[in-house]
Write a protein that holds these residues in place. Structure first.
Motif, short mmCIF file in Angstrom:
data_model
loop_
_atom_site.label_atom_id
_atom_site.label_comp_id
_atom_site.label_asym_id
_atom_site.label_seq_id
_atom_site.Cartn_x
_atom_site.Cartn_y
_atom_site.Cartn_z
N GLY A 216 52.83 42.48 15.94
CA GLY A 216 53.50 43.58 15.22
C GLY A 216 54.10 43.58 14.02
N SER A 217 54.70 42.03 13.77
CA SER A 217 55.33 41.89 12.33
C SER A 217 54.31 41.70 11.43
N LEU A 218 53.08 41.51 11.61
CA LEU A 218 51.91 41.34 10.55
C LEU A 218 51.59 42.85 10.26
N LEU A 219 51.57 43.83 11.16
CA LEU A 219 51.25 45.03 10.98
C LEU A 219 52.36 45.81 10.22
N ALA A 220 53.63 45.65 10.42
CA ALA A 220 54.81 46.01 9.53
C ALA A 220 54.90 45.55 8.25
N LEU A 221 54.66 44.23 8.18
CA LEU A 221 54.39 43.62 6.85
C LEU A 221 53.52 44.12 5.90
N GLY A 222 52.23 44.58 6.53
CA GLY A 222 51.20 45.08 5.95
C GLY A 222 51.62 46.59 5.56
N VAL A 223 52.26 47.26 6.22
CA VAL A 223 52.37 48.69 5.91
C VAL A 223 53.54 48.60 4.88
N ALA A 224 54.70 47.85 5.13
CA ALA A 224 55.49 47.75 4.10
C ALA A 224 55.34 47.23 2.78
N GLY A 225 54.25 46.09 2.96
CA GLY A 225 53.78 45.82 1.48
C GLY A 225 52.94 46.88 0.86
N ALA A 226 52.18 47.62 1.56
CA ALA A 226 51.40 48.69 0.97
C ALA A 226 52.49 49.81 0.31
N VAL A 227 53.48 50.11 0.81
CA VAL A 227 54.63 51.06 0.25
C VAL A 227 54.96 50.07 -0.94
N VAL A 228 55.31 49.08 -0.96
CA VAL A 228 55.70 48.44 -2.22
C VAL A 228 54.63 48.55 -3.46
N ALA A 371 65.59 48.48 -4.76
CA ALA A 371 65.64 49.87 -3.88
C ALA A 371 64.32 50.05 -3.46
N ILE A 372 63.16 49.85 -4.13
CA ILE A 372 61.80 49.93 -3.39
C ILE A 372 61.79 49.03 -2.31
N GLY A 373 62.08 47.52 -2.65
CA GLY A 373 61.80 46.69 -1.33
C GLY A 373 62.55 47.20 -0.04
N LEU A 374 63.98 47.60 -0.26
CA LEU A 374 64.59 47.75 0.64
C LEU A 374 64.34 48.92 1.46
N SER A 375 63.59 50.10 0.79
CA SER A 375 63.15 51.23 1.31
C SER A 375 61.93 50.97 2.13
N ALA A 376 60.78 49.96 1.75
CA ALA A 376 59.80 49.37 2.61
C ALA A 376 60.35 48.60 3.70
#
Length: 420
Positions: A216-228, A371-376
């Motif tokens: 779950g953590s790697l999935l979340a990091l991948g999605v958030a990283g893509a947003v960044v 701001a970008i990082g926090l929204s991710a």
């Protein structure tokens, strides 16, 4: 001396709390025997006391008003009512523990306002962000060290890194929450030492997150990283992300560890591993309980104390008897109903939209990146809580609201400078 320095740079009062935040003090608390007494609580109270002293000493002091105030107050009110209602269901010996969890949750929310009030200048805000980045680096190094040492002791068997957080899934969530801001900040010009810390924390944090083997953590990091990556439009980050994926996927140790999660302990292939199977049963129970009291829920963390009809099925099939929800969204729905869910999504949705507004309106590249990082990070929180309950713990959530308070200080100082 110290008092004058504190009045000149009040953000210094935040540093002990930032330093102690990722550490697990359970062994220390058990020796002392008083749950409220631990270094983080003492540091938190010191920062709050410093703020009270400063507010009385300075005539022009004003408590900050932020765009998130109404959302936070609404969520605090709803959750407090839910905690009170839970007293009718949870046994007294367990209720006190849940009050401690509520105290932690309330603590880091209030820290948002404390940070926003204590941080006065853009340089102080950057110092707070740098301190958080440094502690993420410290947590990452402890996580890597923990993996190496436990694997050596286990004779080469693959173990999950726990590090400072004391639990692998918690450690993975911590890095998934706080790597997105560091990834966004890594491409921004800043003081050399700060940039080195940010880059090291990002690289070590990615490694430490992988070594938790938390899906779950790697999935979340991948999605958030893509947003960044999408919002920064950085070719460098795209290349770094692709290289990271290739290196992680090509590592035989990583592939072997994740292959284990698709097998039962006896080695037979299974449709679901034990953890996933137990989660599905827990979610069935949660949906059933939510339907019984859909508007206001049953009370804060009452899931384990009502309707044990599915516990025996979970125990027989997967070895998990007294279940947790393993889903932060369903946990809120069971605890506080639709009202609590609305309060939760208003809080995090408000933070996300506010960060997106600042991304477009601020001129400071550092503040824009934060701001970008926090929204991710908000997206990472939402994703991780689909398969776990990671909304309350101080070790996981405090930095998010400290960073949000620092971001508010940056936007306030830029607006004051512009109006002047």
């Amino acid at each position: 001396g110290a008092g004058v320095m504190l009045l000149k740079r009040p953000a210094i009062a935040l540093m002990p709390a930032i330093l102690f935040c990722p550490f697990n003090f359970e062994s220390l608390i058990s020796r002392i025997g008083i749950p409220f007494v631990n270094p983080f609580n003492l540091a938190w109270m010191t920062a709050a006391l410093a703020l009270i002293i400063i507010s009385r000493q300075q005539q022009n002091f004003q408590w900050p008003r932020t765009p998130l105030d109404s959302f936070l107050v609404f969520n605090i009110t709803v959750t407090t009512v839910s905690v009170i209602r839970a007293y009718q269901i949870i046994p007294p010996e367990d209720y006190f523990h849940h009050v401690l969890v509520y105290q932690q949750w309330l603590q880091w929310l209030v820290f948002y306002w404390v940070t926003a009030a204590l941080v006065r200048t853009r340089s102080e805000a950057r110092l707070v962000v740098a301190a958080v980045a440094f502690m993420v680096l410290v947590a990452a190094m402890f996580g890597i060290k923990d993996y190496i040492s436990t694997r050596a002791v286990s004779g080469g068997e693959i173990e999950r890194s726990q590090g400072l957080l004391g639990q692998a899934n918690y450690a993975g969530s911590f890095f998934a929450y706080y790597l997105p801001p560091l990834i966004a900040l890594s491409r921004v010009k800043q003081a050399k030492i700060f940039r080195i810390v940010t880059l090291l924390a990002t690289l070590a944090g990615i490694v430490a997150c992988v070594l938790t083997f938390s899906r779950g953590s790697l999935l979340a990091l991948g999605v958030a990283g893509a947003v960044v990556i999408v919002q920064t439009r950085s070719r460098l980050l795209v290349g770094a992300a692709c290289l990271s994926v290739v290196l992680i996927a090509s590592d035989p140790t990583v592939r072997a560890r994740f292959a284990e999660t698709t097998q039962k302990s006896g080695g037979e292939q299974a449709e679901l591993d034990d953890s996933s199977g137990a989660r599905l049963i827990a979610w069935r129970k949660a949906i059933s309980l939510a339907g019984q009291n859909p508007i206001f829920g049953h009370g804060f963390f009452t899931f384990r104390h009502i309707d044990h009809s599915l516990d025996s099925e979970s125990k027989a099939k997967f070895g998990h008897g007294r279940m947790d929800v393993h889903n932060g969204h369903l946990n809120i729905l069971v605890s506080a109903g639709l009202v609590g869910s609305i309060a939760l999504y208003l809080q995090f949705g408000g933070l996300f939209l506010w960060c997106q507004h600042l991304r477009r309106s601020l001129r400071d590249p550092f503040a824009q990146a934060l701001a970008i990082g926090l929204s991710a990070s908000v997206i990472a929180v939402m994703v991780i809580n689909l398969t776990g309950t990671r909304l309350y713990d101080r070790q996981l959530m405090a930095y998010m609201w400290i960073l949000a308070g620092a971001l508010h200080a940056m936007s306030r100082t830029e607006n004051e400078t512009g109006s002047a």
